[in-house]
Design a protein around this motif. Structure first.
Motif, PDB file in Angstrom:
ATOM      1  N   GLU A 252      -4.710   5.174   3.219  1.00 53.45           N
ATOM      2  CA  GLU A 252      -5.312   4.224   2.880  1.00 53.45           C
ATOM      3  C   GLU A 252      -6.499   4.846   1.818  1.00 53.45           C
ATOM      4  O   GLU A 252      -6.991   4.655   0.744  1.00 53.45           O
TER       5      GLU A 252
ATOM      6  N   GLY B 110     -15.317   1.495  -6.057  1.00 48.97           N
ATOM      7  CA  GLY B 110     -15.283   1.882  -4.971  1.00 48.97           C
ATOM      8  C   GLY B 110     -16.077   2.903  -4.635  1.00 48.97           C
ATOM      9  O   GLY B 110     -16.301   3.669  -3.438  1.00 48.97           O
TER      10      GLY B 110
ATOM     11  N   LEU C  89       0.875  -1.112  -0.057  1.00 50.48           N
ATOM     12  CA  LEU C  89       0.084   0.024   0.176  1.00 50.48           C
ATOM     13  C   LEU C  89       0.886   1.301  -0.122  1.00 50.48           C
ATOM     14  O   LEU C  89       0.439   2.329  -0.560  1.00 50.48           O
TER      15      LEU C  89
ATOM     16  N   GLU D  52     -13.357   9.360   0.654  1.00 52.44           N
ATOM     17  CA  GLU D  52     -13.979   8.097   1.325  1.00 52.44           C
ATOM     18  C   GLU D  52     -15.209   7.240   0.383  1.00 52.44           C
ATOM     19  O   GLU D  52     -16.116   6.913   0.968  1.00 52.44           O
ATOM     20  N   GLY D  53     -15.029   7.502  -0.804  1.00 50.17           N
ATOM     21  CA  GLY D  53     -15.974   6.781  -1.769  1.00 50.17           C
ATOM     22  C   GLY D  53     -17.141   7.628  -2.172  1.00 50.17           C
ATOM     23  O   GLY D  53     -17.946   7.350  -2.933  1.00 50.17           O
TER      24      GLY D  53
ATOM     25  N   SER E  69      -7.250   5.396  -2.089  1.00 53.57           N
ATOM     26  CA  SER E  69      -8.511   4.746  -2.573  1.00 53.57           C
ATOM     27  C   SER E  69      -9.354   5.648  -3.364  1.00 53.57           C
ATOM     28  O   SER E  69      -9.855   5.621  -4.628  1.00 53.57           O
ATOM     29  N   ASP E  70      -9.282   6.907  -2.860  1.00 50.04           N
ATOM     30  CA  ASP E  70     -10.040   8.003  -3.442  1.00 50.04           C
ATOM     31  C   ASP E  70      -9.437   8.610  -4.502  1.00 50.04           C
ATOM     32  O   ASP E  70     -10.063   9.013  -5.682  1.00 50.04           O
TER      33      ASP E  70
END
Length: 203
Positions: free
Chosen positions: A47, A107, A8, A80-81, A51-52
């Motif tokens: 994280e 996601g 990651l 956060e999605g 992801s975003d």
């Protein structure tokens, strides 16, 4: 938060280094290290940032491949999605397509549609919106009672759109108050959520 695995970290560095244009290894390492440290201080963590960023990249690619005019006109924030779409388009189908394509990205948990249908903005409109955004960013940055890193700001047609994670309702209200106090702002629309909001736990 789950233990921060090496793969990651590599992904984070790849994302944060993407687009950097500097010469020499040392400046790159310093900039990347600072970026990762900065991401780690956000409520969503490294994280979440990685992801975003992946979601944002996929949506932008889908938009660009579908219609360049739509890609240019619509602004995008991802926390956060949760995806916020803001902007001004002349064709109703652009509004629909932007939302439809955003939902296809891996996601995505929620798509908030704040896209308006109206004639295109001129240079003066873009300049004023940019000035408002810069003013608000500066104000919350220097307000010691606000964690400014947790907020994203867009301004379209003198309407300010907020996205992010507020540590408390008092902090959230301070951010909105700063926005309302800036000259030329017509309205403030916030989609920021509180740190303890149940939506943050949704998978």
């Amino acid at each position: 938060m789950k233990p921060f695995a090496p793969p990651l970290l590599l992904a984070a560095l790849a994302v944060l280094l993407g687009g950097l244009s500097v010469s020499g290894c040392a400046p790159v390492a310093i900039t990347a290290g600072t970026a990762v440290a900065s991401a780690a201080t956000e409520e969503r963590g490294v994280e979440g940032v990685v992801s975003d960023t992946a979601i944002r990249t996929e949506i932008n690619a889908r938009w660009f491949g579908h219609d360049v005019d739509m890609f240019v006109a619509v602004q995008l924030e991802v926390v956060e999605g949760r995806v916020l779409l803001a902007g001004q388009v002349e064709r109703p189908e652009h509004r629909l397509d932007a939302v439809r394509l955003a939902w296809k990205a891996n996601g995505v948990k929620e798509v908030i549609n704040e896209i308006r249908i109206a004639k295109g903005r001129g240079i003066d409109d873009y300049s004023r919106d940019g000035w408002i955004t810069a003013q608000l960013r500066a104000r919350i940055l220097f307000d010691k009672e606000i964690a400014s890193i947790n907020y994203s700001i867009d301004c379209v047609g003198r309407v300010v759109y907020l996205m992010g994670i507020a540590r408390s309702e008092a902090e959230h209200e301070r951010v909105k108050a700063h926005a309302r106090d800036i000259p030329y702002v017509k309205r403030v629309i916030s989609h920021a959520i509180l740190k303890g909001d149940e939506r943050r736990k949704a998978g």
